[in-house]
Design an enzyme around this catalytic site. Structure first.
Site, PDB file in Angstrom:
ATOM      1  N   SER A 156      -7.423   5.643   8.468  1.00 54.55           N
ATOM      2  CA  SER A 156      -7.921   5.209   9.782  1.00 54.55           C
ATOM      3  C   SER A 156      -6.822   5.468  10.813  1.00 54.55           C
ATOM      4  O   SER A 156      -7.056   6.027  11.879  1.00 54.55           O
ATOM      5  CB  SER A 156      -8.249   3.716   9.761  1.00 54.55           C
ATOM      6  OG  SER A 156      -9.033   3.391   8.648  1.00 54.55           O
ATOM      7  N   GLU A 213       0.805  -1.225   0.000  1.00 59.39           N
ATOM      8  CA  GLU A 213       0.000   0.000   0.000  1.00 59.39           C
ATOM      9  C   GLU A 213       0.841   1.281   0.000  1.00 59.39           C
ATOM     10  O   GLU A 213       0.448   2.280  -0.607  1.00 59.39           O
ATOM     11  CB  GLU A 213      -0.989   0.013   1.163  1.00 59.39           C
ATOM     12  CG  GLU A 213      -0.386  -0.026   2.546  1.00 59.39           C
ATOM     13  CD  GLU A 213      -1.487   0.014   3.611  1.00 59.39           C
ATOM     14  OE1 GLU A 213      -2.194   1.027   3.678  1.00 59.39           O
ATOM     15  OE2 GLU A 213      -1.622  -0.964   4.368  1.00 59.39           O
ATOM     16  N   ARG A 254       9.360   4.424   5.352  1.00 61.38           N
ATOM     17  CA  ARG A 254       8.339   4.780   6.344  1.00 61.38           C
ATOM     18  C   ARG A 254       9.091   5.192   7.607  1.00 61.38           C
ATOM     19  O   ARG A 254       9.849   4.396   8.155  1.00 61.38           O
ATOM     20  CB  ARG A 254       7.439   3.578   6.625  1.00 61.38           C
ATOM     21  CG  ARG A 254       6.272   3.910   7.563  1.00 61.38           C
ATOM     22  CD  ARG A 254       5.394   2.684   7.792  1.00 61.38           C
ATOM     23  NE  ARG A 254       4.168   3.002   8.512  1.00 61.38           N
ATOM     24  CZ  ARG A 254       4.079   3.095   9.823  1.00 61.38           C
ATOM     25  NH1 ARG A 254       5.139   2.896  10.590  1.00 61.38           N
ATOM     26  NH2 ARG A 254       2.914   3.402  10.388  1.00 61.38           N
ATOM     27  N   SER A 287       0.353   6.950   8.569  1.00 66.38           N
ATOM     28  CA  SER A 287       1.717   6.539   8.197  1.00 66.38           C
ATOM     29  C   SER A 287       2.479   7.752   7.709  1.00 66.38           C
ATOM     30  O   SER A 287       1.917   8.583   6.986  1.00 66.38           O
ATOM     31  CB  SER A 287       1.694   5.512   7.066  1.00 66.38           C
ATOM     32  OG  SER A 287       1.558   4.221   7.583  1.00 66.38           O
TER      33      SER A 287
HETATM   34  P1  ADP Z   1      -8.221   3.679   5.172  1.00 62.35           P
HETATM   35  O1  ADP Z   1      -7.428   3.194   3.988  1.00 62.35           O
HETATM   36  O2  ADP Z   1      -7.607   3.331   6.491  1.00 62.35           O
HETATM   37  O3  ADP Z   1      -9.672   3.306   5.079  1.00 62.35           O
HETATM   38  P2  ADP Z   1      -8.682   6.446   4.245  1.00 62.35           P
HETATM   39  O4  ADP Z   1      -7.582   7.265   3.659  1.00 62.35           O
HETATM   40  O5  ADP Z   1      -9.743   5.966   3.319  1.00 62.35           O
HETATM   41  O6  ADP Z   1      -8.066   5.271   5.108  1.00 62.35           O
HETATM   42  O7  ADP Z   1      -9.332   7.338   5.379  1.00 62.35           O
HETATM   43  C1  ADP Z   1     -10.276   6.857   6.305  1.00 62.35           C
HETATM   44  C2  ADP Z   1     -10.668   8.029   7.181  1.00 62.35           C
HETATM   45  O8  ADP Z   1     -11.272   9.040   6.370  1.00 62.35           O
HETATM   46  C3  ADP Z   1     -11.726   7.703   8.233  1.00 62.35           C
HETATM   47  O9  ADP Z   1     -11.128   7.245   9.418  1.00 62.35           O
HETATM   48  C4  ADP Z   1     -12.406   9.052   8.432  1.00 62.35           C
HETATM   49  O10 ADP Z   1     -11.679   9.837   9.351  1.00 62.35           O
HETATM   50  C5  ADP Z   1     -12.281   9.722   7.062  1.00 62.35           C
HETATM   51  N1  ADP Z   1     -13.462   9.674   6.201  1.00 62.35           N
HETATM   52  C6  ADP Z   1     -13.688  10.545   5.177  1.00 62.35           C
HETATM   53  N2  ADP Z   1     -14.836  10.267   4.556  1.00 62.35           N
HETATM   54  C7  ADP Z   1     -15.381   9.199   5.182  1.00 62.35           C
HETATM   55  C8  ADP Z   1     -16.577   8.445   4.996  1.00 62.35           C
HETATM   56  N3  ADP Z   1     -17.482   8.759   4.041  1.00 62.35           N
HETATM   57  N4  ADP Z   1     -16.804   7.390   5.807  1.00 62.35           N
HETATM   58  C9  ADP Z   1     -15.925   7.062   6.774  1.00 62.35           C
HETATM   59  N5  ADP Z   1     -14.785   7.738   7.004  1.00 62.35           N
HETATM   60  C10 ADP Z   1     -14.499   8.805   6.225  1.00 62.35           C
END
Ligand code: ADP
Length: 356
Positions: free
Chosen positions: A181, A130, A196, A184
């Protein structure tokens, strides 16, 4: 490999990011060879911008580009990772299983859902790292979109703050702070050389989780809307609450936060705060903590440009402005916070590029 739409998929802890490349320079032969399934999928994706209750296409982000000598349009779709079973049955109903093909995927879910993709969709997931995908995607999108990278001028002034395009063509070295979430942090020295350097588990997921607990809200969008109308100073203890004013010896003004959530040890203050105040304080706490770790990493690595990515920054001007201000102020003007329009999609883009 049978003909398959060009997809890149990033299956994250919270959101699935799906990038779809639609070639627009098809020859009559290409069109004749296109299978019914590919046509059905393209029509389904393009004919709407919402899929079920939670799937969304970010139409404002779609862009033209060239991949593998083909001109086309990149489309950007996202849905919650918790909806994966719905996605899989939808993909089945569109006939994906008959293609018996391969899709490039990244993120933890590429491992977690591999068996399901294979058993239920007859699809092989070709897995990519990733962070490698993230960096690859940033380089690619930035090259195609002169407006991709920007910084914020006067971030703390409601009337005067502006988004200003930043020329990222001579950008090395830079730090990438990917706020999903979790968080990094990568130091990038060239197209292929990066590492990283750090991370924190206090990220975008922590913001949503704490907000749900503290305010009873249910979604990221609700949490951001609540935070927009709240006042974190009712929740946080400031330097002036302790000193009665500034602490000038170390340049700390009275309105600096001395203790996040510090007022909440008092019942009287707890009785006075609103849900909006609590949401705002949660957002400010998480954002400042990330800013502070990013700044330490930048200093350690001797890097001046800090690029913030990840979906935590989606519709979240409060955090962008705070990060822009904090980077500048706490570094005495040496560090610059940069942002990218395609926020959380770089991993999926980088992964799509691996296909070709
Ligand atoms: P991951 O790959 O860990 O899912 P993202 O870059 O997609 O990470 O980001 C997830 C974060 O984005 C969530 O923890 C929240 O803070 C935010 N976020 C933005 N839009 C949304 C949405 N529609 N639903 C849930 N989280 C969202």
């Amino acid at each position: 490999m049978r003909q398959m739409p060009w997809f890149g998929m990033d299956i994250g802890g919270t959101l699935v990011k799906l990038v779809y490349f639609e070639p627009t320079d098809n020859t009559p032969d290409d069109e004749k060879n296109e299978t019914e399934t590919v046509k059905i999928i393209r029509h389904y994706l393009k004919s709407r911008s919402a899929y079920g209750k939670t799937g969304k296409r970010d139409v404002h982000l779609q862009m033209e580009c060239s991949i593998k000598n083909r001109r086309g349009i990149l489309h950007f779709v996202r849905f919650p990772t918790s909806e994966m079973p719905v996605f899989i049955s939808l993909a089945r109903s569109k006939g994906i299983a008959q293609l018996a093909s391969t899709v490039c995927a990244t993120g933890g879910g590429a491992y977690k859902f591999e068996k399901q993709f294979s058993e239920e969709l007859n699809l092989t997931l070709k897995k990519f790292d990733e962070l490698a995908s993230l960096i690859h995607g940033i380089h690619f999108i930035e090259r195609y979109n002169p407006q991709e990278c920007f910084y914020l001028q006067n971030p703390m002034e409601d009337e005067k703050f502006r988004k200003i395009p930043f020329d990222f063509s001579d950008s090395y070295p830079f730090l990438v702070v990917n706020i999903g979430s979790g968080v990094s942090i990568l130091a990038v020295y060239s197209q292929d050389k990066y590492k990283r350097v750090s991370g924190t588990s206090l990220g975008g997921g922590t913001f949503v989780g704490l907000c749900c607990l503290l305010t009873g809200c249910e979604t990221f969008e609700d949490a951001i809307a609540l935070a927009s109308s709240g006042d974190s100073n009712k929740v946080d203890k400031l330097v002036r609450d302790i000193y009665g004013g500034d602490y000038p010896k170390f340049g700390l003004t009275g309105d600096t936060i001395a203790c996040s959530f510090g007022h909440m040890i008092s019942k009287e203050k707890r009785d006075k705060v609103s849900k909006a105040d609590l949401a705002r304080a949660t957002l400010v706490t998480i954002t400042n903590n990330i800013g502070s770790i990013a700044r330490m990493c930048a200093v350690n690595e001797g890097i001046e440009r800090v690029v913030f990515t990840g979906n935590f920054l989606r519709v979240n001007q409060i955090s962008m402005r705070l990060l822009a201000y904090a980077m500048d102020f706490w570094s005495g003007g040496t560090l610059k916070a940069l942002f990218l329009e395609h926020e959380g999609y770089f991993g999926a883009v980088g992964c799509l590029l691996e296909l070709v």
